[in-house]
Scaffold this motif. Structure first.
Motif, PDB file in Angstrom:
ATOM      1  N   ILE A 137      37.970  31.512  37.185  1.00  0.00           N
ATOM      2  CA  ILE A 137      37.337  30.988  35.982  1.00  0.00           C
ATOM      3  C   ILE A 137      38.424  30.424  35.077  1.00  0.00           C
ATOM      4  CG2 ILE A 137      35.796  31.497  34.071  1.00  0.00           C
ATOM      5  CD1 ILE A 137      35.134  34.149  35.474  1.00  0.00           C
TER       6      ILE A 137
ATOM      7  N   PHE B 236      39.421  28.724  31.415  1.00  0.00           N
ATOM      8  CA  PHE B 236      38.860  28.837  30.068  1.00  0.00           C
ATOM      9  C   PHE B 236      39.620  27.950  29.097  1.00  0.00           C
ATOM     10  CE2 PHE B 236      38.235  31.753  26.174  1.00  0.00           C
ATOM     11  CZ  PHE B 236      37.160  30.993  25.765  1.00  0.00           C
TER      12      PHE B 236
ATOM     13  N   ASN C 268      46.182  26.894  22.529  1.00  0.00           N
ATOM     14  CA  ASN C 268      46.802  28.167  22.906  1.00  0.00           C
ATOM     15  C   ASN C 268      47.852  28.059  24.009  1.00  0.00           C
ATOM     16  OD1 ASN C 268      45.299  29.420  20.993  1.00  0.00           O
ATOM     17  ND2 ASN C 268      43.701  30.088  22.398  1.00  0.00           N
ATOM     18  N   LEU C 269      48.616  26.988  23.966  1.00  0.00           N
ATOM     19  CA  LEU C 269      49.745  26.881  24.887  1.00  0.00           C
ATOM     20  C   LEU C 269      50.878  27.753  24.364  1.00  0.00           C
ATOM     21  CD1 LEU C 269      49.663  22.992  25.289  1.00  0.00           C
ATOM     22  CD2 LEU C 269      48.789  24.686  26.903  1.00  0.00           C
ATOM     23  N   VAL C 270      51.815  28.075  25.238  1.00  0.00           N
ATOM     24  CA  VAL C 270      52.956  28.887  24.795  1.00  0.00           C
ATOM     25  C   VAL C 270      53.956  27.969  24.090  1.00  0.00           C
ATOM     26  CG1 VAL C 270      54.839  30.391  25.476  1.00  0.00           C
ATOM     27  CG2 VAL C 270      52.666  30.470  26.711  1.00  0.00           C
ATOM     28  N   PRO C 271      54.203  28.203  22.802  1.00  0.00           N
ATOM     29  CA  PRO C 271      55.093  27.317  22.062  1.00  0.00           C
ATOM     30  C   PRO C 271      56.508  27.358  22.619  1.00  0.00           C
ATOM     31  CG  PRO C 271      54.518  29.225  20.735  1.00  0.00           C
ATOM     32  CD  PRO C 271      53.679  29.284  21.966  1.00  0.00           C
ATOM     33  N   ARG C 272      57.259  26.283  22.328  1.00  0.00           N
ATOM     34  CA  ARG C 272      58.675  26.196  22.682  1.00  0.00           C
ATOM     35  C   ARG C 272      58.923  25.956  24.168  1.00  0.00           C
ATOM     36  NH1 ARG C 272      60.393  28.623  17.962  1.00  0.00           N
ATOM     37  NH2 ARG C 272      59.146  30.454  18.273  1.00  0.00           N
TER      38      ARG C 272
ATOM     39  N   HIS D 142      51.883  27.877  34.591  1.00  0.00           N
ATOM     40  CA  HIS D 142      51.309  29.203  34.307  1.00  0.00           C
ATOM     41  C   HIS D 142      49.883  29.354  34.845  1.00  0.00           C
ATOM     42  CE1 HIS D 142      54.195  29.993  30.679  1.00  0.00           C
ATOM     43  NE2 HIS D 142      54.788  30.076  31.843  1.00  0.00           N
ATOM     44  N   GLY D 143      49.179  28.227  34.928  1.00  0.00           N
ATOM     45  CA  GLY D 143      47.806  28.283  35.430  1.00  0.00           C
ATOM     46  C   GLY D 143      47.707  28.831  36.841  1.00  0.00           C
TER      47      GLY D 143
ATOM     48  N   LEU E 121      49.624  31.255  38.018  1.00  0.00           N
ATOM     49  CA  LEU E 121      50.187  32.610  38.099  1.00  0.00           C
ATOM     50  C   LEU E 121      49.172  33.669  38.519  1.00  0.00           C
ATOM     51  CD1 LEU E 121      52.623  33.015  35.105  1.00  0.00           C
ATOM     52  CD2 LEU E 121      53.027  33.836  37.416  1.00  0.00           C
ATOM     53  N   ASN E 122      47.892  33.417  38.290  1.00  0.00           N
ATOM     54  CA  ASN E 122      46.928  34.467  38.642  1.00  0.00           C
ATOM     55  C   ASN E 122      46.700  34.569  40.139  1.00  0.00           C
ATOM     56  OD1 ASN E 122      45.556  32.134  38.818  1.00  0.00           O
ATOM     57  ND2 ASN E 122      43.983  32.641  37.311  1.00  0.00           N
TER      58      ASN E 122
ATOM     59  N   TRP F  87      57.284  31.775  36.299  1.00  0.00           N
ATOM     60  CA  TRP F  87      57.331  32.017  34.858  1.00  0.00           C
ATOM     61  C   TRP F  87      57.894  30.802  34.129  1.00  0.00           C
ATOM     62  CZ3 TRP F  87      59.693  37.669  35.029  1.00  0.00           C
ATOM     63  CH2 TRP F  87      58.710  38.533  35.526  1.00  0.00           C
ATOM     64  N   TYR F  88      58.877  30.161  34.728  1.00  0.00           N
ATOM     65  CA  TYR F  88      59.465  28.962  34.104  1.00  0.00           C
ATOM     66  C   TYR F  88      59.583  27.856  35.141  1.00  0.00           C
ATOM     67  CZ  TYR F  88      60.584  32.484  30.715  1.00  0.00           C
ATOM     68  OH  TYR F  88      60.467  33.502  29.827  1.00  0.00           O
TER      69      TYR F  88
ATOM     70  N   ARG G  77      46.431  22.832  32.737  1.00  0.00           N
ATOM     71  CA  ARG G  77      46.709  24.220  33.117  1.00  0.00           C
ATOM     72  C   ARG G  77      45.481  24.844  33.782  1.00  0.00           C
ATOM     73  NH1 ARG G  77      48.625  28.395  28.528  1.00  0.00           N
ATOM     74  NH2 ARG G  77      46.497  28.155  27.784  1.00  0.00           N
TER      75      ARG G  77
ATOM     76  N   GLN H 191      44.610  26.177  38.134  1.00  0.00           N
ATOM     77  CA  GLN H 191      43.981  27.387  38.664  1.00  0.00           C
ATOM     78  C   GLN H 191      43.102  27.100  39.878  1.00  0.00           C
ATOM     79  OE1 GLN H 191      42.539  28.870  34.596  1.00  0.00           O
ATOM     80  NE2 GLN H 191      41.828  30.446  35.998  1.00  0.00           N
TER      81      GLN H 191
ATOM     82  N   LYS I  39      47.448  34.515  20.395  1.00  0.00           N
ATOM     83  CA  LYS I  39      46.489  33.714  21.163  1.00  0.00           C
ATOM     84  C   LYS I  39      47.030  33.179  22.487  1.00  0.00           C
ATOM     85  CE  LYS I  39      42.977  32.154  17.991  1.00  0.00           C
ATOM     86  NZ  LYS I  39      42.545  30.950  17.256  1.00  0.00           N
ATOM     87  N   PRO I  40      48.272  32.694  22.542  1.00  0.00           N
ATOM     88  CA  PRO I  40      48.767  32.239  23.839  1.00  0.00           C
ATOM     89  C   PRO I  40      48.759  33.359  24.888  1.00  0.00           C
ATOM     90  CG  PRO I  40      50.169  31.383  22.114  1.00  0.00           C
ATOM     91  CD  PRO I  40      49.224  32.352  21.464  1.00  0.00           C
TER      92      PRO I  40
ATOM     93  N   ALA J 209      45.197  33.838  26.006  1.00  0.00           N
ATOM     94  CA  ALA J 209      44.736  32.763  26.882  1.00  0.00           C
ATOM     95  C   ALA J 209      45.156  33.029  28.323  1.00  0.00           C
ATOM     96  CB  ALA J 209      45.279  31.419  26.408  1.00  0.00           C
TER      97      ALA J 209
ATOM     98  N   ILE K 130      42.688  34.541  32.001  1.00  0.00           N
ATOM     99  CA  ILE K 130      42.565  33.977  33.345  1.00  0.00           C
ATOM    100  C   ILE K 130      43.177  34.907  34.391  1.00  0.00           C
ATOM    101  CG2 ILE K 130      42.324  31.598  32.584  1.00  0.00           C
ATOM    102  CD1 ILE K 130      45.271  31.163  33.277  1.00  0.00           C
ATOM    103  N   GLY K 131      43.402  36.156  34.009  1.00  0.00           N
ATOM    104  CA  GLY K 131      43.761  37.159  35.006  1.00  0.00           C
ATOM    105  C   GLY K 131      45.237  37.256  35.332  1.00  0.00           C
ATOM    106  N   ILE K 132      46.099  36.921  34.381  1.00  0.00           N
ATOM    107  CA  ILE K 132      47.538  37.019  34.625  1.00  0.00           C
ATOM    108  C   ILE K 132      48.048  38.395  34.194  1.00  0.00           C
ATOM    109  CG2 ILE K 132      49.767  36.043  33.950  1.00  0.00           C
ATOM    110  CD1 ILE K 132      48.392  33.324  33.958  1.00  0.00           C
TER     111      ILE K 132
ATOM    112  N   CYS L  13      56.414  35.113  30.286  1.00  0.00           N
ATOM    113  CA  CYS L  13      56.176  33.680  30.085  1.00  0.00           C
ATOM    114  C   CYS L  13      55.484  33.342  28.782  1.00  0.00           C
ATOM    115  CB  CYS L  13      55.532  33.007  31.298  1.00  0.00           C
ATOM    116  SG  CYS L  13      54.108  33.755  31.961  1.00  0.00           S
TER     117      CYS L  13
END
Ligand SMILES: Nc1ncnc2c1ncn2[C@@H]1O[C@H](COP(=O)(O)OP(=O)(O)O)[C@@H](O)[C@H]1O
Ligand SMILES: [Mg+2]
Lengths: 259, 266
Positions: free
Chosen positions: A95, A97, A103-107, A116-117, A119-120, A128-129, A173, A177, B168-169, B172, B176-178, B186
């Motif tokens: 799923i 969302f 809500n992206l990771v800043p920087r 990152h999408g 990673l699940n 991670w990077y 992202r 998934q 929030k990040p 998020a 999605i299950g991380i 990360c």
């Protein structure tokens, strides 16, 4: 993966989302009352309703982000079970969302955020990077960025993006998934109307092309009519409208929004 | 124009007598304490001639032992550097468990908080005495002291930094299950990195200053040289040592300012 008990899998269903008798309260306030809802594979469904009608709450329930009081939820034929962390992760895997804000990771770079999408399904520290990620994953991420029209932004820092660009990165992202279901809670409410339309078009086209089911909330009736083939109306925690978007008529809608 | 003094708000908020009483108590305690500790301008004045004499004996500095002294100031820097590095790694690992809502094992939250507080509340000199007594004189005792002290200092700031960032990040990715560990690396780490760099640099500056002092109790480095020079009345050598310490501290602080400007202020 885990061994599922018989009751946690729904076999041979053509429904990607199945909600039965879902109720939810905050403190003493009932927000969702006995919701029943089915969404078939490949549909595009809009959830409408005025502020406070419970749209976001319903979405949080679908993702297992809040405890539900009563009822059952199946997505992709897997039953939501919040008691077991691994089962919950497995449930969430297919799923995607999209939140109201990106809500992206800043920087971090755009590419890292897109990676990152994945990673699940690949719990690999190299993801991670972007610098450590395998080429195959980096290339797939670039491909996802290309699909949202941001191929040239891969190296950029996400802090430098505009609202519309950020939301498109969030969509990239989500595509990473390889989701079966894409849920979005007012995905364009924080963007200006013109950019909002672009992003909605993108969501619609990509999900249609890739056979992803789309379930989104909106307070813009035009978006519901235009981007969904079915519209569900929530009022005071009860489903009041559930029709094909073609059949949406003004009288019903006026009555629905009237206090 | 008619005066409107009556309408003016009061200059002071009405406070109750208990508050005035406690002000008075604090003042009385200060007066009594200054007597007890012998803080008096007269004493200070009486000391001035001795200070002048000491200073004149310190000058000019005696550089005859410069090479052994350079070796031991390098040792001081090494104690500080290794101690800070290991301490920061330790502080970071503990901080992960000590950050509310992030802790992969919530049961360890209180324990790691407590451990960090314990390391922090005991002063470094006492740790040094403890390590000298248990593992013996020398640089290992000093390095261990810096490690423990840095864990206590940095762990607290790391944990607070991780708690304070935008959630929030992380949400998020969780949605999605991380896994939690992946989210820490990360989504949390990139956000707290500037504050981590800052804390790490402060830790290093602090460690350099304390590793100078640790030598006084035999935990390695330049401190012991200073102690010996003072006790043998070799004030001209003591001044050389003080100059070296001064240079070391200035260099480390300047370096730290430069790194900060480069990575944080833009
Ligand atoms: N975390 C919460 N705690 C308490 N009440 C909440 C919470 N989230 C939402 N609510 C309440 O639940 C109702 C539905 O909210 P929401 O689902 O956000 O509506 P919508 O998204 O349709 O605007 C509102 O009355 C809101 O005040
Ligand atoms: Mg909402």
């Amino acid at each position: 993966m885990e061994k599922f008990t018989k009751s946690s899998i729904l076999r041979d269903s053509h429904e990607i989302l199945k909600v039965t008798n879902l109720s939810k309260s905050y403190k003493n306030k009932k927000v969702l009352r006995e919701i029943n809802l089915n969404v078939s594979y490949g549909e595009s469904v809009a959830l409408i309703g005025s502020n406070g009608s419970g749209k976001s709450t319903l979405i949080k329930c679908l993702l297992g982000l809040t405890n539900i009081e009563k009822g059952e939820i199946y997505t992709n034929q897997i039953r939501l079970n919040m008691k077991n962390n691994n089962l919950l992760k497995f449930y969430r895997r297919d799923i995607a969302f999209i939140w109201q804000t990106h809500n992206l990771v800043p920087r971090l770079s755009v590419l890292s955020n897109v990676i990152h999408g994945s990673l699940n399904s690949h719990p690999n520290p190299r993801l991670w990077y972007q610098a450590f990620a395998p080429s195959e994953i980096r290339s797939r991420a670039l491909n996802c960025l290309d699909q949202v029209g941001l191929k040239n932004f891969a190296k950029n820092n996400v802090n430098t993006l505009s609202g519309g660009e950020s939301q498109r990165v969030a969509i990239a992202r989500a595509l990473m998934q390889k989701p079966k279901l894409m849920i979005a809670d007012e995905p364009v409410a924080s963007l200006d109307p013109k950019v909002g339309i672009e992003v909605m078009n993108l969501l619609k086209d990509l999900t249609l092309k890739q056979g992803i089911t789309l379930f989104f909330t909106t307070h813009d009736l035009k978006h519901a009519e235009h981007y969904a083939n079915r519209v569900i109306g929530l009022k005071d925690g009860v489903i009041k409208i559930n029709i094909k978007s073609k059949e949406l008529n003004e009288l019903d809608v006026d009555e629905f929004y009237a206090a | 124009m008619k005066n409107n003094y009556r309408d003016l708000p009061p200059r002071w908020d009405k406070t109750n007598n208990l508050v005035y009483f406690s002000y008075l108590l604090v003042l009385l305690f200060f007066i009594w304490s200054s007597k007890q500790v012998g803080l008096s301008p007269l004493e200070l004045l009486k000391g001035v001639p001795y200070m002048i004499r000491l200073l004149s004996e310190m000058l000019p500095p005696n550089f005859s032992r410069i090479f052994p002294l350079l070796k031991s100031i390098l040792e001081t820097l090494q104690i500080a550097f290794v101690g800070t590095f290991v301490g920061i790694l330790g502080g970071f690992s503990l901080a992960i468990f000590a950050a509310k809502e992030l802790s992969p094992i919530p049961k360890l939250y209180k324990i790691s908080r407590g451990l960090i507080a314990f390391f922090r509340t005991i002063p470094d000199l006492i740790w040094a005495i403890f390590f000298v007594a248990t593992i013996g004189l020398g640089t290992s005792a000093g390095t261990l002291t810096i490690i423990v002290d840095t864990i206590g200092f940095s762990g607290r700031f790391f944990a607070e930094a991780m708690e304070e960032i935008e959630k929030k990040p992380q949400k998020a990715l969780e949605a999605i299950g991380i896994s939690k560990i992946a989210i820490i690396f990360c989504a949390v780490l990139p956000e707290v990195l500037p504050s981590f760099i800052n804390t790490s640099l402060f830790s290093l500056e602090k460690a350099v200053r304390s590793s100078v002092v640790l030598g006084l109790v035999g935990a390695g480095g330049i401190g012991i040289e200073l102690k010996v020079a003072m006790e043998m009345f070799n004030y001209d050598q003591a001044s050389t040592i003080l100059i070296l310490i001064f240079i070391l501290v200035i260099i480390v602080e300047q370096l730290s300012v430069n790194i900060r400007n480069k990575y944080i202020n833009n």
